[in-house]
Enzyme design. Structure first.
Site, short mmCIF file in Angstrom:
data_model
loop_
_atom_site.label_atom_id
_atom_site.label_comp_id
_atom_site.label_asym_id
_atom_site.label_seq_id
_atom_site.Cartn_x
_atom_site.Cartn_y
_atom_site.Cartn_z
CG ASP A 1 43.87 70.40 4.43
OD1 ASP A 1 43.45 70.94 5.47
OD2 ASP A 1 45.07 70.48 4.07
CD GLU B 1 43.35 77.86 6.12
OE1 GLU B 1 44.37 78.42 5.71
OE2 GLU B 1 43.34 77.04 7.05
#
Length: 324
Positions: A36, A206
């Site tokens: 991420d 997401e």
């Protein structure tokens, strides 16, 4: 004889210099399991703020990495951990850092809450330097409820050209946008009274990200399952940060010959050279653990119509790009 040796040494050094300059960064760009990643430029250094990729109960801190040229990286350990966030206990992930008024604000997800009854959500911490140390700004989550069915995770802070800051976030296939107030302690409702506006595009899962180019707003997100081979990145373009966003297509995905599950990315833009880079994580071949994710950087290009070209993931990475 000494002059000849010295002359020969100078020739060898001169010949070696271009080869050293051409050395690529390589992927992953730094060792360890990290996911991420958010990339950004502060001053004369590139910064990457990733999730420490481990079982949730071990995800209790953030490290950061900085580089003058995308090749040489310095690790800044534990810039924030749960000792500084009394309400957070596990699953710290997806940091997003923005500079404002000579302070640095780090937005993060914590605890992986599954309902409004659980404690956790999206928090914000503040520091005087990009590498911290960061301290909890509020002493509680900034968002701790499910609005429009969006899990409060995967936050990204976007600063528009008018200086307005937006928080874009959401898991569980729903994405919200909200206007942050001036000191990042809360939100300012939109003109219609809504605070959390849903902007979910087709196939969104997401990992939202946004940037502005030539007056257009590029909205990007991750699709598929984060543990699977279908994890990937798609995008849309609109005239406003509020959309509407119609999916254009996928631009980042795995290459079975190189790595699997490429996704949850960010974008770095060096405005001085107009160079664009995509920072993302992927799973090396042969790794089956869900948390075996590494951070990589590759070039990102646009076609003549302003559309993003599909990104070729590589093992060699990018060329050195020293910041001026």
């Amino acid at each position: 004889m000494k002059q000849l040796i010295l002359f020969t040494a100078l020739i060898i050094t001169a010949a070696a210099a271009p080869a050293q300059q051409k050395k690529k960064a390589g992927n992953p760009v730094f060792p360890g399991w990290y996911a991420d990643p958010e990339g950004i430029i502060y001053g004369n250094r590139y910064w990457v703020f990733p999730t420490f990729s481990a079982p949730y109960n071990q995800q209790v801190f953030f490290d950061a990495f900085s580089s003058p040229d995308l090749v040489r990286w310095t690790k800044h350990a534990r810039i924030l951990d749960t000792a500084s966030i009394k309400w957070a206990r596990r699953a710290l992930w997806a940091p997003s850092v923005i500079e404002k008024d000579k302070k640095y604000y780090l937005f993060f997800g914590a605890n992986d809450i599954q309902s409004d009854a659980e404690r956790g959500g999206i928090g914000v911490a503040v520091a005087s330097k990009p590498e911290g140390p960061y301290k909890d700004l509020l002493g509680k989550p900034l968002i701790d409820k499910f609005h429009n069915k969006a899990q409060p995770i995967d936050q990204f802070v976007f600063r528009d050209v008018d200086g307005q800051h937006y928080l874009i976030y959401g898991g569980w296939r729903h994405c919200n946008i909200a206007r942050l107030n001036a000191d990042f302690t809360g939100f300012v409702p939109f003109e219609d009274g809504v605070t959390f506006r849903e902007i979910t595009p087709e196939k969104y899962v997401e990992g939202p990200f946004m940037f502005r180019k030539n007056g257009k707003y590029y909205f990007m997100w991750s699709e598929g399952g984060w543990t699977g081979p279908d994890y990937s990145v798609a995008y849309a373009i609109a005239d406003s940060p509020l959309g509407p966003f119609k999916r254009i297509g996928k631009i980042l995905q795995q290459n079975p010959a190189i790595a699997r599950g490429a996704g949850h990315h960010s974008v770095i833009h060096d405005a001085k050279t107009d160079s664009w880079y995509i920072v993302y994580h992927r799973r090396p071949l042969g790794e089956t653990d869900a948390n075996s994710r590494e951070t990589c950087i590759d070039r990102m290009y646009f076609d003549g119509n302003g559309l993003i070209k599909p990104v070729a993931i590589t093992t060699e990475g990018v060329d050195p790009a020293p910041l001026q």
